[in-house]
Design a protein around this motif. Structure first.
Motif, PDB file in Angstrom:
ATOM      1  N   SER A 218      61.826  60.918  16.998  1.00  0.00           N
ATOM      2  CA  SER A 218      60.738  60.237  17.711  1.00  0.00           C
ATOM      3  C   SER A 218      61.216  58.942  18.345  1.00  0.00           C
ATOM      4  CB  SER A 218      59.574  59.956  16.751  1.00  0.00           C
ATOM      5  OG  SER A 218      59.998  59.147  15.665  1.00  0.00           O
ATOM      6  N   GLN A 219      62.115  58.237  17.682  1.00  0.00           N
ATOM      7  CA  GLN A 219      62.650  57.002  18.248  1.00  0.00           C
ATOM      8  C   GLN A 219      63.517  57.294  19.475  1.00  0.00           C
ATOM      9  OE1 GLN A 219      64.450  55.655  14.533  1.00  0.00           O
ATOM     10  NE2 GLN A 219      63.052  53.893  14.483  1.00  0.00           N
ATOM     11  N   LEU A 220      64.322  58.347  19.398  1.00  0.00           N
ATOM     12  CA  LEU A 220      65.143  58.728  20.547  1.00  0.00           C
ATOM     13  C   LEU A 220      64.255  59.106  21.739  1.00  0.00           C
ATOM     14  CD1 LEU A 220      67.849  60.811  18.681  1.00  0.00           C
ATOM     15  CD2 LEU A 220      68.283  58.747  20.026  1.00  0.00           C
ATOM     16  N   ALA A 221      63.194  59.864  21.467  1.00  0.00           N
ATOM     17  CA  ALA A 221      62.274  60.233  22.539  1.00  0.00           C
ATOM     18  C   ALA A 221      61.658  58.994  23.177  1.00  0.00           C
ATOM     19  CB  ALA A 221      61.183  61.158  22.003  1.00  0.00           C
ATOM     20  N   ASN A 222      61.245  58.042  22.374  1.00  0.00           N
ATOM     21  CA  ASN A 222      60.639  56.820  22.910  1.00  0.00           C
ATOM     22  C   ASN A 222      61.634  55.991  23.709  1.00  0.00           C
ATOM     23  OD1 ASN A 222      58.040  57.260  21.965  1.00  0.00           O
ATOM     24  ND2 ASN A 222      58.446  56.295  19.978  1.00  0.00           N
ATOM     25  N   ILE A 223      62.884  55.971  23.257  1.00  0.00           N
ATOM     26  CA  ILE A 223      63.918  55.227  23.986  1.00  0.00           C
ATOM     27  C   ILE A 223      64.106  55.803  25.378  1.00  0.00           C
ATOM     28  CG2 ILE A 223      66.422  54.838  24.098  1.00  0.00           C
ATOM     29  CD1 ILE A 223      66.333  54.431  21.030  1.00  0.00           C
ATOM     30  N   PHE A 224      64.215  57.141  25.476  1.00  0.00           N
ATOM     31  CA  PHE A 224      64.487  57.748  26.774  1.00  0.00           C
ATOM     32  C   PHE A 224      63.224  57.927  27.622  1.00  0.00           C
ATOM     33  CE2 PHE A 224      68.464  58.431  24.639  1.00  0.00           C
ATOM     34  CZ  PHE A 224      69.396  58.305  25.661  1.00  0.00           C
ATOM     35  N   LYS A 225      62.051  57.724  27.028  1.00  0.00           N
ATOM     36  CA  LYS A 225      60.812  57.641  27.809  1.00  0.00           C
ATOM     37  C   LYS A 225      60.567  56.217  28.285  1.00  0.00           C
ATOM     38  CE  LYS A 225      57.896  59.382  24.817  1.00  0.00           C
ATOM     39  NZ  LYS A 225      56.634  59.911  24.222  1.00  0.00           N
ATOM     40  N   CYS A 226      61.369  55.276  27.769  1.00  0.00           N
ATOM     41  CA  CYS A 226      61.179  53.850  28.058  1.00  0.00           C
ATOM     42  C   CYS A 226      59.830  53.361  27.538  1.00  0.00           C
ATOM     43  CB  CYS A 226      61.307  53.549  29.552  1.00  0.00           C
ATOM     44  SG  CYS A 226      62.875  54.105  30.250  1.00  0.00           S
ATOM     45  N   SER A 227      59.447  53.870  26.362  1.00  0.00           N
ATOM     46  CA  SER A 227      58.192  53.478  25.740  1.00  0.00           C
ATOM     47  C   SER A 227      58.215  51.998  25.368  1.00  0.00           C
ATOM     48  CB  SER A 227      57.958  54.324  24.489  1.00  0.00           C
ATOM     49  OG  SER A 227      56.911  53.815  23.711  1.00  0.00           O
ATOM     50  N   SER A 228      57.075  51.371  25.418  1.00  0.00           N
ATOM     51  CA  SER A 228      56.983  49.945  25.069  1.00  0.00           C
ATOM     52  C   SER A 228      57.326  49.695  23.607  1.00  0.00           C
ATOM     53  CB  SER A 228      55.568  49.419  25.359  1.00  0.00           C
ATOM     54  OG  SER A 228      54.592  50.139  24.601  1.00  0.00           O
ATOM     55  N   SER A 229      57.269  50.746  22.782  1.00  0.00           N
ATOM     56  CA  SER A 229      57.599  50.602  21.362  1.00  0.00           C
ATOM     57  C   SER A 229      59.091  50.741  21.091  1.00  0.00           C
ATOM     58  CB  SER A 229      56.846  51.656  20.538  1.00  0.00           C
ATOM     59  OG  SER A 229      57.258  52.961  20.896  1.00  0.00           O
ATOM     60  N   ALA A 230      59.874  51.008  22.144  1.00  0.00           N
ATOM     61  CA  ALA A 230      61.318  51.202  21.959  1.00  0.00           C
ATOM     62  C   ALA A 230      62.096  50.654  23.157  1.00  0.00           C
ATOM     63  CB  ALA A 230      61.627  52.676  21.764  1.00  0.00           C
ATOM     64  N   ARG A 231      61.759  49.447  23.536  1.00  0.00           N
ATOM     65  CA  ARG A 231      62.459  48.812  24.656  1.00  0.00           C
ATOM     66  C   ARG A 231      63.533  47.849  24.184  1.00  0.00           C
ATOM     67  NH1 ARG A 231      64.163  49.746  27.698  1.00  0.00           N
ATOM     68  NH2 ARG A 231      63.936  48.319  29.457  1.00  0.00           N
ATOM     69  N   TYR A 232      63.441  47.439  22.918  1.00  0.00           N
ATOM     70  CA  TYR A 232      64.427  46.497  22.363  1.00  0.00           C
ATOM     71  C   TYR A 232      64.989  47.085  21.075  1.00  0.00           C
ATOM     72  CZ  TYR A 232      62.387  43.205  25.667  1.00  0.00           C
ATOM     73  OH  TYR A 232      61.952  42.596  26.826  1.00  0.00           O
ATOM     74  N   TRP A 233      66.267  46.773  20.818  1.00  0.00           N
ATOM     75  CA  TRP A 233      66.921  47.359  19.653  1.00  0.00           C
ATOM     76  C   TRP A 233      66.265  46.966  18.331  1.00  0.00           C
ATOM     77  CZ3 TRP A 233      69.170  51.612  19.669  1.00  0.00           C
ATOM     78  CH2 TRP A 233      70.015  52.025  20.692  1.00  0.00           C
ATOM     79  N   ASP A 234      65.730  45.776  18.231  1.00  0.00           N
ATOM     80  CA  ASP A 234      65.119  45.382  16.963  1.00  0.00           C
ATOM     81  C   ASP A 234      63.819  46.139  16.689  1.00  0.00           C
ATOM     82  OD1 ASP A 234      62.736  43.122  17.672  1.00  0.00           O
ATOM     83  OD2 ASP A 234      64.301  43.349  19.186  1.00  0.00           O
ATOM     84  N   GLN A 235      63.263  46.818  17.704  1.00  0.00           N
ATOM     85  CA  GLN A 235      62.055  47.614  17.502  1.00  0.00           C
ATOM     86  C   GLN A 235      62.348  48.941  16.789  1.00  0.00           C
ATOM     87  OE1 GLN A 235      60.853  47.510  21.788  1.00  0.00           O
ATOM     88  NE2 GLN A 235      58.839  46.956  20.979  1.00  0.00           N
ATOM     89  N   VAL A 236      63.609  49.368  16.801  1.00  0.00           N
ATOM     90  CA  VAL A 236      63.962  50.659  16.208  1.00  0.00           C
ATOM     91  C   VAL A 236      64.995  50.493  15.095  1.00  0.00           C
ATOM     92  CG1 VAL A 236      63.359  52.042  18.223  1.00  0.00           C
ATOM     93  CG2 VAL A 236      65.658  51.055  18.047  1.00  0.00           C
ATOM     94  N   GLY A 237      65.033  49.318  14.499  1.00  0.00           N
ATOM     95  CA  GLY A 237      65.921  49.093  13.369  1.00  0.00           C
ATOM     96  C   GLY A 237      67.241  48.448  13.704  1.00  0.00           C
ATOM     97  N   GLY A 238      67.441  48.099  14.970  1.00  0.00           N
ATOM     98  CA  GLY A 238      68.684  47.459  15.386  1.00  0.00           C
ATOM     99  C   GLY A 238      68.634  45.946  15.238  1.00  0.00           C
ATOM    100  N   LYS A 239      69.617  45.277  15.855  1.00  0.00           N
ATOM    101  CA  LYS A 239      69.778  43.832  15.685  1.00  0.00           C
ATOM    102  C   LYS A 239      69.418  43.065  16.954  1.00  0.00           C
ATOM    103  CE  LYS A 239      74.089  44.531  14.778  1.00  0.00           C
ATOM    104  NZ  LYS A 239      75.525  44.350  14.465  1.00  0.00           N
ATOM    105  N   LYS A 240      69.125  41.797  16.741  1.00  0.00           N
ATOM    106  CA  LYS A 240      69.003  40.853  17.846  1.00  0.00           C
ATOM    107  C   LYS A 240      70.366  40.215  18.084  1.00  0.00           C
ATOM    108  CE  LYS A 240      64.170  39.604  16.971  1.00  0.00           C
ATOM    109  NZ  LYS A 240      63.227  38.485  16.674  1.00  0.00           N
ATOM    110  N   ASN A 241      70.518  39.609  19.227  1.00  0.00           N
ATOM    111  CA  ASN A 241      71.722  38.831  19.531  1.00  0.00           C
ATOM    112  C   ASN A 241      71.404  37.378  19.191  1.00  0.00           C
ATOM    113  OD1 ASN A 241      74.120  37.825  20.448  1.00  0.00           O
ATOM    114  ND2 ASN A 241      73.784  38.325  22.600  1.00  0.00           N
ATOM    115  N   GLY A 242      71.639  37.022  17.913  1.00  0.00           N
ATOM    116  CA  GLY A 242      71.157  35.729  17.428  1.00  0.00           C
ATOM    117  C   GLY A 242      69.654  35.795  17.311  1.00  0.00           C
ATOM    118  N   LYS A 243      68.959  34.957  18.063  1.00  0.00           N
ATOM    119  CA  LYS A 243      67.495  34.985  18.070  1.00  0.00           C
ATOM    120  C   LYS A 243      66.944  35.712  19.285  1.00  0.00           C
ATOM    121  CE  LYS A 243      66.920  30.672  15.456  1.00  0.00           C
ATOM    122  NZ  LYS A 243      66.306  29.312  15.443  1.00  0.00           N
ATOM    123  N   LYS A 244      67.839  36.166  20.146  1.00  0.00           N
ATOM    124  CA  LYS A 244      67.419  36.790  21.392  1.00  0.00           C
ATOM    125  C   LYS A 244      67.314  38.307  21.246  1.00  0.00           C
ATOM    126  CE  LYS A 244      68.628  36.972  26.300  1.00  0.00           C
ATOM    127  NZ  LYS A 244      69.630  36.559  27.327  1.00  0.00           N
TER     128      LYS A 244
END
Length: 342
Positions: A150-176
């Motif tokens: 479901s996360q992969l589908a949202n990423i490739f749909k450009c869903s608003s819930s998967a536009r940034y890596w921290d939304q799907v369990g990834g990291k920020k670049n510092g605070k950004k």
């Protein structure tokens, strides 16, 4: 008809035996009008090139000549025929075979199955190995190690819930926050169509944030680039062949991601601080990886010419005996399923 996809390998099987094979490239000769010429899939070009080179050492009456999906802009398929544009991708290879009226092409490499809508009813698909497709990112990516379907589908749909890596369990670049940069291979790619189908999307559902240029070539980390935010589909077999066994290596610094917590490969992989990959007993994880991300790969011929290809692509043909070459290029042999037709 192939009734069952072979999804497991025997526990007692030995580690991959890497055979010596020629470097992957276009054939080193201009095919005669009676040789068998193939074009199409990038995913299977290297393994089919190696199989063709081994087959031709037997000095058959009709040599196999497999032309890469990438290389010079034009090529000469057979002696006496004019040059033509390079054929890129499974679907484009199949279309070229169907449209051929000059005897330029005899088979097509395909990393996707036969269409069921009747448009490929005049073609015979010979299965010869198993592959899988997962997602890949640069070794120093902001991505997590695991993503759900479901996360992969949202990423490739450009869903608003998967536009940034921290939304799907990834990291920020510092605070950004880091915007995800999805990437897809060119239209006509079998890997593209298979991956989208596996995550439940159609081409029409791909979002506008996705880089899907016509120049994007599948299974090529250099094309994907080194951006730490990028994500792209990648053939598991191709990655193993390139990153582990150095076969026509163009994976760059890409590493494979898990799906639903399951690794796409078996064995132990280590990645250095500079992205260098080492591995032991690395194989496609055909036993546990999600079924919808596992696929068979094929060689395709015209129905009326299938009989003359049986000794090469059929169940008792040459290719099905070449398990060492198939494993050396990252794919899994499929036992009794090899040479089955659809």
């Amino acid at each position: 008809m192939l009734k069952k996809m072979v999804l497991s390998v025997a526990v007692a099987m030995l580690a991959v035996s890497v055979v010596q094979a020629p470097a992957s490239a276009d054939p080193g000769f201009t095919p005669s009008r009676t040789d068998f010429v193939g074009v199409g899939s990038d995913t299977t070009q290297d393994v089919v090139n190696a199989l063709a080179a081994a087959y031709n050492k037997r000095k058959p009456a009709n040599r196999l000549a497999s032309f890469n999906a990438t290389g010079s802009a034009t090529f000469t398929p057979k002696a006496g025929l004019p040059k033509r544009a390079r054929v890129v991708g499974s679907s484009n290879g199949i279309k070229a075979l169907q449209a051929d009226t000059e005897g330029a092409y005899d088979f097509a490499r395909s990393s996707r199955a036969k269409k069921t809508d009747g448009t490929e009813a005049t073609l015979t698909f010979y299965a010869f190995a198993q592959d899988g497709v997962t997602w890949a990112v640069n070794y120093n990516s902001f991505a997590p190690k695991n993503l759900k379907k479901s996360q992969l589908a949202n990423i490739f749909k450009c869903s608003s819930s998967a536009r940034y890596w921290d939304q799907v369990g990834g990291k920020k670049n510092g605070k950004k926050r880091v915007a995800i940069r999805p990437w897809l291979p060119q239209a006509g790619s079998g890997t593209r169509s298979f991956f989208l189908g596996a995550i439940g999307l159609t081409d029409a559902q791909v979002g506008s944030c996705v880089n899907q240029k016509a120049s994007n070539i599948e299974n090529d980390g250099k094309k994907v680039g080194t951006n730490r935010a990028v994500i792209a589909p990648f053939s598991i077999g191709q990655w193993v062949a390139q990153a582990i066994y150095g076969k026509n290596d163009r994976h760059g610094k890409l590493v494979l991601g898990r799906i639903a917590g399951v690794s796409p490969t078996t064995g132990k992989i280590t990645i250095s601080k500079k992205g260098a990959v080492k591995g032991k007993n690395i194989r496609l994880n055909a036993s546990d990886f999600p079924r919808q991300h596992l696929r068979l790969v094929y060689n395709v011929v015209r129905n009326e010419e299938a009989a003359k290809f049986e000794p090469i692509f059929g169940q008792t043909g040459y290719l099905c005996d070449q398990t060492k070459i198939i494993r050396a290029y990252g794919f899994e042999p499929i036992g009794g399923g090899c040479g089955a037709i659809s």
